[in-house]
Design an enzyme around this catalytic site. Structure first.
Site, PDB file in Angstrom:
ATOM      1  N   ASP A  53      -4.592  -4.723   2.017  1.00 54.35           N
ATOM      2  CA  ASP A  53      -3.483  -3.827   2.343  1.00 54.35           C
ATOM      3  C   ASP A  53      -3.304  -3.732   3.855  1.00 54.35           C
ATOM      4  O   ASP A  53      -4.110  -3.121   4.551  1.00 54.35           O
ATOM      5  CB  ASP A  53      -3.770  -2.425   1.774  1.00 54.35           C
ATOM      6  CG  ASP A  53      -2.634  -1.447   2.056  1.00 54.35           C
ATOM      7  OD1 ASP A  53      -1.705  -1.395   1.236  1.00 54.35           O
ATOM      8  OD2 ASP A  53      -2.670  -0.761   3.093  1.00 54.35           O
ATOM      9  N   TYR A  58       0.180  -1.637  11.552  1.00 49.34           N
ATOM     10  CA  TYR A  58      -1.225  -1.836  11.926  1.00 49.34           C
ATOM     11  C   TYR A  58      -1.403  -2.960  12.960  1.00 49.34           C
ATOM     12  O   TYR A  58      -2.494  -3.130  13.503  1.00 49.34           O
ATOM     13  CB  TYR A  58      -2.091  -2.163  10.695  1.00 49.34           C
ATOM     14  CG  TYR A  58      -1.991  -1.190   9.537  1.00 49.34           C
ATOM     15  CD1 TYR A  58      -1.406   0.065   9.687  1.00 49.34           C
ATOM     16  CD2 TYR A  58      -2.480  -1.529   8.276  1.00 49.34           C
ATOM     17  CE1 TYR A  58      -1.291   0.940   8.615  1.00 49.34           C
ATOM     18  CE2 TYR A  58      -2.376  -0.654   7.204  1.00 49.34           C
ATOM     19  CZ  TYR A  58      -1.774   0.569   7.380  1.00 49.34           C
ATOM     20  OH  TYR A  58      -1.673   1.430   6.307  1.00 49.34           O
ATOM     21  N   LYS A  87       3.929  -3.439   4.834  1.00 49.70           N
ATOM     22  CA  LYS A  87       4.819  -2.269   4.763  1.00 49.70           C
ATOM     23  C   LYS A  87       5.817  -2.276   5.910  1.00 49.70           C
ATOM     24  O   LYS A  87       5.482  -2.697   7.028  1.00 49.70           O
ATOM     25  CB  LYS A  87       4.011  -0.962   4.847  1.00 49.70           C
ATOM     26  CG  LYS A  87       2.770  -0.937   3.990  1.00 49.70           C
ATOM     27  CD  LYS A  87       2.038   0.396   4.042  1.00 49.70           C
ATOM     28  CE  LYS A  87       0.676   0.293   3.377  1.00 49.70           C
ATOM     29  NZ  LYS A  87      -0.391  -0.234   4.221  1.00 49.70           N
ATOM     30  N   HIS A 119       7.068   2.349   4.331  1.00 49.56           N
ATOM     31  CA  HIS A 119       5.848   3.061   4.755  1.00 49.56           C
ATOM     32  C   HIS A 119       5.993   4.574   4.598  1.00 49.56           C
ATOM     33  O   HIS A 119       4.999   5.299   4.448  1.00 49.56           O
ATOM     34  CB  HIS A 119       5.513   2.689   6.205  1.00 49.56           C
ATOM     35  CG  HIS A 119       4.058   2.698   6.518  1.00 49.56           C
ATOM     36  ND1 HIS A 119       3.426   1.728   7.267  1.00 49.56           N
ATOM     37  CD2 HIS A 119       3.080   3.548   6.163  1.00 49.56           C
ATOM     38  CE1 HIS A 119       2.145   2.002   7.365  1.00 49.56           C
ATOM     39  NE2 HIS A 119       1.907   3.105   6.700  1.00 49.56           N
TER      40      HIS A 119
END
Ligand SMILES: NC(=O)c1ccc[n+]([C@@H]2O[C@H](COP(=O)([O-])OP(=O)(O)OC[C@H]3O[C@@H](n4cnc5c(N)ncnc54)[C@H](OP(=O)(O)O)[C@@H]3O)[C@@H](O)[C@H]2O)c1
Length: 284
Positions: A53, A58, A87, A119
């Site tokens: 994930d 990120y 996302k 998200h």
């Protein structure tokens, strides 16, 4: 809730609304550097994880994709066996969604994501509708296999039901014994939307809680394993994060024991609306 014994292995999958399936256990890679991400994903795949994930936010889609590609190459594992989620960071417009998704795919070096999530619900009803239409079209175009949402409150899910749009296959929200989001869980379960638990360890913030310590001692397990098993037995998809090879392995050793009804009930009683990261489920 599935029978606790139904979840037998790391690669066990749950069927989603659209007919595709998702491994119930995976690795989350939030707040990892590139090298930490590469190593953690590599160790996880070697340990039998089949679900990773990541997110545009990120900034580590690239090392995730690289670790997956290297693993596929060195083991001849089919790409279809590995489930990769990313996302969308910003809910902006229809065109921007497709552009951002294509950039994520490029960074990860993959032809498709198995799952692509909004998200959050931030942006208001009109923007949400536009972005979701783009997600639906991306699925039609084969850029993603399945589409879902994250941090959607019950009212945002209700909005989608009222609009009669295709429903998301998952809602990824913070879920652990100290944050149970009962209204969100109910509306998702009533509509067969899988719950995906982010922060399933509550960021290690409650590891000394007496109930957890007691149950862990009784079961001969560590508290992280107890928290993860709790999520599994609720039928949630769980994606604990760790940069430690030892914890990558220990977090996945949760398939050889079962929490009994009393233990589940005790853990269910710990809800204190503990926010471990952001909390946007009530946004406009
Ligand atoms: N959709 C969203 O808005 C959202 C938000 C947050 C997270 N997520 C996703 O959910 C994933 C997991 O959530 P999270 O990263 O917030 O938190 P988490 O998985 O609940 O906890 C991670 C923390 O626990 C520590 N840890 C992990 N295993 C441990 C163990 N066995 N013993 C002791 N400490 C342990 C980790 O440290 P070490 O790394 O040092 O082991 C890290 O500090 C993320 O990585 C991300 O993929 C999504």
């Amino acid at each position: 809730m599935p029978s606790p014994n139904a979840v037998k292995s790391l690669a066990a999958r749950l069927t989603m609304l659209d007919g595709n399936s998702i491994p119930q256990f995976g690795l989350g890679v939030y707040e990892m550097s590139d090298s930490e991400t590469y190593n953690a994903v590599k160790w996880a795949l070697e340990a039998g994880y089949r679900h990773i994930d990541t997110a545009e936010w990120y900034e580590n889609e690239k090392p995730c994709g690289k670790a997956i590609a290297d693993f596929i190459k060195s083991t001849s594992t089919p790409r279809s066996e590995i489930f990769l989620t990313s996302k969308l960071k910003n809910n902006a417009s229809y065109d921007r969604t497709l552009r951002d998704l294509k950039q994520s795919l490029k960074r990860a070096g993959v032809d498709y994501f198995d799952l692509y999530l909004m998200h959050s619900a931030i942006g208001g009803p009109q923007i949400r509708k536009e972005v979701w239409k783009a997600c639906c079209d991306a699925r039609e175009q084969g850029l993603v296999k399945s589409i879902g949402v994250s941090n959607f409150g019950a009212k945002h899910i209700q909005e989608m039901i009222d609009q009669k749009v295709p429903l998301p296959v998952v809602n990824q929200v913070d879920l652990h014994p100290f944050m149970r989001h009962p209204e969100i869980v109910k509306i998702c379960e009533d509509n067969e939307i899988l719950l995906e638990a982010w922060g399933p360890l509550a960021r290690a913030m409650r590891f000394t809680h007496p109930s957890l310590v007691k149950i862990a001692e009784r079961k001969g397990k560590d508290v992280a394993q107890i928290m993860l098993r709790w999520g599994l037995q609720h039928g949630f998809v769980i994606i604990p994060k760790t940069v430690s090879q030892q914890r990558v392995v220990s977090n996945s050793n949760i398939f050889d024991f079962v929490l009994d009804d009393e233990e589940m009930k005790e853990l269910d009683g710990l809800d204190e609306y503990l926010v471990t990261d952001w909390d946007v489920v009530d946004c406009e």
